[in-house]
Enzyme design. Structure first.
Site, PDB file in Angstrom:
ATOM      1  N   GLY A  40      73.687  55.544  81.564  1.00 24.86           N
ATOM      2  CA  GLY A  40      72.257  55.306  81.730  1.00 24.86           C
ATOM      3  C   GLY A  40      71.821  55.492  83.173  1.00 24.86           C
ATOM      4  N   GLY A  44      65.977  53.762  86.159  1.00 26.52           N
ATOM      5  CA  GLY A  44      66.087  52.313  86.142  1.00 26.52           C
ATOM      6  C   GLY A  44      67.299  51.745  86.845  1.00 26.52           C
ATOM      7  N   SER A 170      71.616  40.918  78.667  1.00 28.80           N
ATOM      8  CA  SER A 170      70.176  40.717  78.761  1.00 28.80           C
ATOM      9  C   SER A 170      69.814  39.242  78.788  1.00 28.80           C
ATOM     10  CB  SER A 170      69.470  41.374  77.576  1.00 28.80           C
ATOM     11  OG  SER A 170      68.107  41.012  77.513  1.00 28.80           O
ATOM     12  N   TYR A 183      66.279  44.385  69.751  1.00 28.22           N
ATOM     13  CA  TYR A 183      66.928  44.442  71.065  1.00 28.22           C
ATOM     14  C   TYR A 183      67.758  43.175  71.294  1.00 28.22           C
ATOM     15  CZ  TYR A 183      67.402  44.759  76.160  1.00 28.22           C
ATOM     16  OH  TYR A 183      67.893  44.807  77.443  1.00 28.22           O
TER      17      TYR A 183
END
Length: 360
Positions: A40, A44, A170, A183
């Site tokens: 990723g 970000g 998260s 999510y």
């Protein structure tokens, strides 16, 4: 004869076990001597981490679906005298994750840290989200972590040299929420997977440091890349932290064995209070999280999301509307155990105070 062979195998296993035990006691390398894989990495947190790791002297292997962004990143890093390479990969595909490891070993002979960072979200009520979208998100957010973990652990065991496996969880990985139910479910799975393999690897004294990163709300293109079922554009409201704080936590864990790293006191408080006072936090979430997960502008169409294809790259920041913090004191505190303990005691005192006020 068969029994003798069995004994020989046991002897070999014990010898290898002793070697792994001794190596597991070794120190992790300094970043200047590391090869670090980051998934990723085109935007970000991943992009910020790649840039920061390169600046600290690490050799970077950047992986993502957006090949054009990865080319730009590598060119940028090399222009500054850093060493980097890239791999176009969809980490939701197991064969692509193997390809990342192959490129790292072909280019640099090894990797020392593997960061499972790639992720995408879905904003929408649980009953509205399609099963196909849910499955695709689990491929990216959960199965990619499983694939990456297996590849990294095997690599570190085969080399017999301590390495770091860093999984990005998260704020919602230990406590459910509204609107981002899919999510949260995927991140719950990431947290459970990470904690489980950490214990197994510790029990066998494997040369692997396993860290779970707990980001709070972070100012990245996460909201722009998300698949939205809302009429209004997804956005972080409330307190939002810069991606450099997550990168700092990741790179600290790459050099120093850490069980967990929380980005922002909100992430730790959310987990702690959710465990101690679940019904109270249910009510708070029901009232607070609906209005703070969108902006007052129309939502982008589904086809522009990064759920099923690569999103735009080379942006560290998003279009969030919350209180954008300049940093996180809690990240700094976790590098020093005494300060971290004091902070935890403080959060506990806040929790007790909340209960007393509720009873009154």
């Amino acid at each position: 004869m068969g029994r003798k062979q069995d004994l020989e195998v046991v002897g070999l296993d014990k010898a290898k076990q002793r070697q792994l035990t001794e190596n597991s006691k070794g120190r992790l390398k300094e970043l200047t001597n590391q090869v670090i894989v980051i998934t990723g990495a085109s935007s970000g947190i991943g992009l910020t981490t790649a840039r920061m790791a390169a600046a600290k002297g690490a050799k970077v292997v950047a992986a993502a679906r957006n090949e054009e962004a990865l080319k730009q990143l590598v060119k940028e890093l090399e222009s500054k005298g850093h060493t980097a390479t890239y791999v176009k990969a969809d980490v939701g595909r197991e064969e692509d994750v193997y390809k990342i490891a192959e490129v790292a070993t072909q280019e640099f002979g090894r990797f020392d840290t593997w960061v499972n960072n790639a992720g995408v979200s879905i904003y929408g009520h649980a009953m509205d989200v399609s099963i196909s979208d849910m499955k695709r998100m689990f491929d990216t957010n959960f199965w990619s972590v499983v694939y990456g973990s297996k590849v990294a652990v095997k690599h570190f065991k085969d080399r017999g040299v301590p390495g770091s496996l860093i999984n990005v969880g998260s704020l919602f990985g230990g406590r459910g929420t509204v609107i981002q139910s899919t999510y949260a479910a995927a991140k719950f799975a990431v947290h459970g997977w990470t904690e489980s393999i950490r214990m197994e690897l510790e029990k066998e004294q494997a040369p692997v440091s396993v860290t779970l990163i707990h980001p709070g709300r972070i100012d990245t293109p996460y909201n722009e890349h998300a698949r939205s079922y809302l009429t209004k554009q997804p956005s972080h409201g409330g307190m939002v932290y810069p991606p450099k704080e997550v990168a700092e936590a990741i790179l600290f864990a790459a050099e120093n064995p850490k069980r967990d790293m929380y980005i922002g006191g909100q992430a730790k408080a959310f987990e702690l209070l959710g465990t101690l006072f679940p019904r109270l936090i249910d009510r708070i979430i029901e009232g607070y999280m609906y209005p703070t997960q969108h902006d007052n502008r129309p939502s982008k169409p589904a086809e522009e999301s990064a759920l099923h294809h690569a999103g735009y790259g080379m942006h560290e920041r998003g279009t969030n509307v919350g209180w954008i913090r300049s940093g996180s004191m809690y990240v700094s505190a976790q590098k020093y155990p005494i300060i971290s303990t004091i902070a935890a005691v403080g959060l506990g005192a806040i929790a007790v105070g909340m209960v007393r006020r509720k009873k009154k």
